[in-house]
Design a protein around this motif. Structure first.
Motif, PDB file in Angstrom:
ATOM      1  N   GLY A 347     -39.170 -32.221 -37.073  1.00 31.93           N
ATOM      2  CA  GLY A 347     -37.756 -32.120 -37.418  1.00 31.93           C
ATOM      3  C   GLY A 347     -37.532 -30.992 -38.374  1.00 31.93           C
ATOM      4  N   THR A 348     -36.371 -31.027 -39.033  1.00 31.39           N
ATOM      5  CA  THR A 348     -36.065 -29.947 -39.969  1.00 31.39           C
ATOM      6  C   THR A 348     -35.162 -30.446 -41.084  1.00 31.39           C
ATOM      7  OG1 THR A 348     -35.440 -27.610 -40.087  1.00 31.39           O
ATOM      8  CG2 THR A 348     -34.014 -29.050 -38.790  1.00 31.39           C
ATOM      9  N   PHE A 349     -35.345 -29.850 -42.241  1.00 33.87           N
ATOM     10  CA  PHE A 349     -34.594 -30.138 -43.460  1.00 33.87           C
ATOM     11  C   PHE A 349     -33.764 -28.910 -43.770  1.00 33.87           C
ATOM     12  CE2 PHE A 349     -34.512 -29.879 -48.177  1.00 33.87           C
ATOM     13  CZ  PHE A 349     -33.858 -31.072 -48.453  1.00 33.87           C
ATOM     14  N   LEU A 350     -32.441 -29.088 -43.898  1.00 33.72           N
ATOM     15  CA  LEU A 350     -31.535 -27.968 -44.070  1.00 33.72           C
ATOM     16  C   LEU A 350     -30.789 -28.075 -45.385  1.00 33.72           C
ATOM     17  CD1 LEU A 350     -30.905 -29.205 -40.843  1.00 33.72           C
ATOM     18  CD2 LEU A 350     -30.273 -26.799 -40.699  1.00 33.72           C
ATOM     19  N   MET A 351     -30.384 -26.924 -45.903  1.00 36.89           N
ATOM     20  CA  MET A 351     -29.509 -26.864 -47.068  1.00 36.89           C
ATOM     21  C   MET A 351     -28.099 -26.502 -46.615  1.00 36.89           C
ATOM     22  SD  MET A 351     -31.769 -27.595 -49.318  1.00 36.89           S
ATOM     23  CE  MET A 351     -30.769 -27.436 -50.814  1.00 36.89           C
ATOM     24  N   LEU A 352     -27.104 -27.010 -47.337  1.00 39.16           N
ATOM     25  CA  LEU A 352     -25.699 -26.702 -47.065  1.00 39.16           C
ATOM     26  C   LEU A 352     -25.036 -26.328 -48.386  1.00 39.16           C
ATOM     27  CD1 LEU A 352     -23.146 -26.605 -45.344  1.00 39.16           C
ATOM     28  CD2 LEU A 352     -22.951 -29.099 -45.602  1.00 39.16           C
ATOM     29  N   ALA A 353     -24.523 -25.109 -48.472  1.00 41.93           N
ATOM     30  CA  ALA A 353     -23.919 -24.620 -49.712  1.00 41.93           C
ATOM     31  C   ALA A 353     -22.518 -25.200 -49.867  1.00 41.93           C
ATOM     32  CB  ALA A 353     -23.868 -23.101 -49.706  1.00 41.93           C
ATOM     33  N   THR A 354     -22.208 -25.628 -51.096  1.00 43.20           N
ATOM     34  CA  THR A 354     -20.968 -26.391 -51.309  1.00 43.20           C
ATOM     35  C   THR A 354     -20.237 -26.003 -52.589  1.00 43.20           C
ATOM     36  OG1 THR A 354     -22.232 -28.123 -52.431  1.00 43.20           O
ATOM     37  CG2 THR A 354     -21.845 -28.416 -50.083  1.00 43.20           C
ATOM     38  N   SER A 355     -20.441 -24.795 -53.090  1.00 51.17           N
ATOM     39  CA  SER A 355     -19.679 -24.396 -54.277  1.00 51.17           C
ATOM     40  C   SER A 355     -18.192 -24.311 -53.925  1.00 51.17           C
ATOM     41  CB  SER A 355     -20.154 -23.049 -54.807  1.00 51.17           C
ATOM     42  OG  SER A 355     -21.444 -23.155 -55.369  1.00 51.17           O
ATOM     43  N   PRO A 356     -17.307 -24.721 -54.830  1.00 48.79           N
ATOM     44  CA  PRO A 356     -15.874 -24.679 -54.542  1.00 48.79           C
ATOM     45  C   PRO A 356     -15.425 -23.267 -54.165  1.00 48.79           C
ATOM     46  CG  PRO A 356     -16.284 -25.957 -56.524  1.00 48.79           C
ATOM     47  CD  PRO A 356     -17.583 -25.315 -56.144  1.00 48.79           C
ATOM     48  N   ALA A 357     -14.504 -23.203 -53.209  1.00 54.61           N
ATOM     49  CA  ALA A 357     -13.986 -21.912 -52.770  1.00 54.61           C
ATOM     50  C   ALA A 357     -13.393 -21.160 -53.960  1.00 54.61           C
ATOM     51  CB  ALA A 357     -12.928 -22.112 -51.691  1.00 54.61           C
ATOM     52  N   GLY A 358     -13.676 -19.874 -54.031  1.00 55.77           N
ATOM     53  CA  GLY A 358     -13.160 -19.049 -55.107  1.00 55.77           C
ATOM     54  C   GLY A 358     -14.011 -19.025 -56.349  1.00 55.77           C
ATOM     55  N   SER A 359     -15.030 -19.870 -56.416  1.00 57.57           N
ATOM     56  CA  SER A 359     -15.892 -19.889 -57.597  1.00 57.57           C
ATOM     57  C   SER A 359     -16.964 -18.818 -57.473  1.00 57.57           C
ATOM     58  CB  SER A 359     -16.551 -21.266 -57.759  1.00 57.57           C
ATOM     59  OG  SER A 359     -17.440 -21.521 -56.677  1.00 57.57           O
ATOM     60  N   ASP A 360     -17.533 -18.445 -58.597  1.00 61.90           N
ATOM     61  CA  ASP A 360     -18.637 -17.495 -58.615  1.00 61.90           C
ATOM     62  C   ASP A 360     -19.915 -18.279 -58.366  1.00 61.90           C
ATOM     63  OD1 ASP A 360     -20.531 -15.580 -59.028  1.00 61.90           O
ATOM     64  OD2 ASP A 360     -19.905 -15.050 -61.065  1.00 61.90           O
ATOM     65  N   HIS A 361     -20.273 -18.410 -57.076  1.00 68.11           N
ATOM     66  CA  HIS A 361     -21.413 -19.264 -56.741  1.00 68.11           C
ATOM     67  C   HIS A 361     -22.718 -18.710 -57.284  1.00 68.11           C
ATOM     68  CE1 HIS A 361     -22.594 -16.473 -53.535  1.00 68.11           C
ATOM     69  NE2 HIS A 361     -21.325 -16.426 -53.173  1.00 68.11           N
ATOM     70  N   ALA A 362     -22.777 -17.419 -57.560  1.00 71.30           N
ATOM     71  CA  ALA A 362     -24.003 -16.847 -58.119  1.00 71.30           C
ATOM     72  C   ALA A 362     -24.271 -17.359 -59.534  1.00 71.30           C
ATOM     73  CB  ALA A 362     -23.919 -15.326 -58.115  1.00 71.30           C
ATOM     74  N   ARG A 363     -23.219 -17.817 -60.211  1.00 74.61           N
ATOM     75  CA  ARG A 363     -23.378 -18.328 -61.578  1.00 74.61           C
ATOM     76  C   ARG A 363     -23.155 -19.833 -61.661  1.00 74.61           C
ATOM     77  NH1 ARG A 363     -20.105 -14.576 -65.671  1.00 74.61           N
ATOM     78  NH2 ARG A 363     -21.404 -15.798 -67.108  1.00 74.61           N
ATOM     79  N   ALA A 364     -23.087 -20.474 -60.511  1.00 74.75           N
ATOM     80  CA  ALA A 364     -22.800 -21.908 -60.492  1.00 74.75           C
ATOM     81  C   ALA A 364     -23.964 -22.698 -61.082  1.00 74.75           C
ATOM     82  CB  ALA A 364     -22.532 -22.359 -59.060  1.00 74.75           C
ATOM     83  N   GLU A 365     -23.622 -23.798 -61.732  1.00 74.78           N
ATOM     84  CA  GLU A 365     -24.664 -24.722 -62.201  1.00 74.78           C
ATOM     85  C   GLU A 365     -25.403 -25.280 -60.990  1.00 74.78           C
ATOM     86  OE1 GLU A 365     -25.408 -25.581 -65.312  1.00 74.78           O
ATOM     87  OE2 GLU A 365     -23.760 -24.656 -66.436  1.00 74.78           O
TER      88      GLU A 365
END
Length: 400
Positions: A347-365
């Motif tokens: 099988g496979t394990f996947l990641m799904l990115a979920t930072s709020p729209a408009g946020s700076d996801h590069a600096r997200a906690e």
């Protein structure tokens, strides 16, 4: 056979999935025993007519959807437990219990409920069965291993032919990512106790002080990690706890350090287990002290099956667009006990990115932070993705 439009159908149930997620978020539970989380899952699944089995040693829920057409079994996982973290998000549904869903497991649970609803709506056309694995105790308690011991893989009467899980994380909203082979590291704990002879802090020459020896071992472990292992099969070794005297003027009898060790292969894990204790023992002996070391193997490496992973990437690209599917260039050095399932089932394990729209996801906690925020608007896509993977896998096998 045409695939249902799971993405569109998920949009219709998104408000209900968000309500469930926020209810779980307000009332996080720790470890293996999650009675309220289990109750909420059972309430959400009740209208679907699934076969339900509850765990004996943990508050798990295993639900089986029987397809209307004969075929094999696919497994979908969602974990339910939280962390002992005091929440600082300021959300209007934030937890005030001293615990927090700081790793997004509330979304995993709600997303898996959503997948069950989407697939159940088309059960007559489903070419096989789907097992929904609602798991407690992912955060260091080995809940997946216990569920396997309690018969998870026999729930439908047939061994699953594939297993999938999606984990949320900060990043550009709605992007799926995975890779073949090692997707997440193995997790282990190293505990070293240096034994000396204690005494008064003003008279170090009359004792055998274990504290500086423990410090020397700690520094030597950093060199060990970076100089004894191939850069293409690395380890991460972080000493996170040091214990000595309870009083500032007392030299203790013992000093103890605890480290987390992340590995990407069985060979590197075995090497740490053999060589790190020897390193500590020799350093202690050089100072006339002794050292005991315990290496505790916890989660194995999360290994994605290459064929299952390539299929998953293709199917999600077709469902959501190629721009929303990425290949991870390197494994995550975090760990996952879905690894126990993938040791048994391709099988496979996947990641799904979920930072709020408009946020700076590069600096997200990041996950496990008291300030991490996951945008639960992603739940529709999360549910649709899980349903898509199960449907396409069963459909592909029927077509052969």
């Amino acid at each position: 056979m045409s695939i249902p439009d799971f993405a569109a159908e998920a949009t219709a149930i998104l408000p209900e999935l968000q309500a469930l997620r926020r209810e779980l978020h307000r009332d996080p539970e720790l470890g293996l025993h999650l009675p309220e989380s289990q109750r909420r899952v059972l309430r959400a699944l009740e209208p679907l007519g699934l076969e339900i089995a509850l765990g004996e040693r943990l508050s798990s829920v295993v639900a089986v959807l029987r397809g209307g057409r004969p075929g094999p079994t696919v497994l979908l996982r969602g974990d339910m437990d939280a962390l002992p973290v005091v929440e600082e998000t300021g959300l209007d549904f934030a937890s005030d219990t001293g615990n927090m869903h700081a790793c997004g497991h509330d979304l995993h649970t709600a997303g898996l409920v959503g997948a069950a609803r989407l697939l159940a709506a088309h059960r007559d056309r489903l070419a096989g069965d789907v097992v929904f694995m609602f798991q407690p105790g992912e955060e260091g308690h080995g809940g997946a291993k216990i569920m396997l011991e309690e018969g998870l893989l026999e729930a439908s009467g047939r061994m699953p032919v594939a297993a999938y899980a999606i984990h949320v994380a900060p990043g550009p909203f709605g992007v799926f990512a995975t890779r073949s082979g090692a997707a997440a590291s193995g997790s282990n704990e190293l505990t070293i106790t240096v034994r000396g002879r204690g005494g008064h802090g003003s008279q170090p020459h009359q004792v055998l002080d274990p504290v500086p020896v423990a410090a020397e071992i700690m520094l030597a472990l950093q060199t060990f990690a970076t100089r004894r292992f191939d850069v293409f099969d690395p380890i991460v070794l972080s000493v996170t706890q040091l214990e000595g005297s309870d009083a500032v003027n007392v030299i203790p009898e013992t000093a103890t350090l605890h480290a987390t060790v992340r590995t990407l292969s069985a060979a590197s894990r075995q090497r740490v287990a053999e060589e790190a204790p020897r390193l500590a023992e020799h350093i202690a002996a050089a100072h006339g002290l002794t050292a005991d070391a315990v290496f505790d193997e916890q989660y194995p490496v999360t290994l994605n099956d290459p064929d299952a992973t390539e299929e998953a990437l293709a199917w999600l690209g077709e469902a959501f667009g190629e721009a929303r599917v990425q290949r991870m260039p390197t494994p995550s050095m975090g760990s996952e006990d879905f690894s126990y399932v993938l040791d048994e089932v391709p099988g496979t394990f996947l990641m799904l990115a979920t930072s709020p729209a408009g946020s700076d996801h590069a600096r997200a906690e990041f996950n496990h932070s008291p300030r991490v925020i996951f945008d639960d608007a992603v739940l529709g896509d999360q549910a649709a993705a899980l349903a898509t993977l199960a449907w396409r896998k069963l459909d592909s096998l029927e077509a052969r």
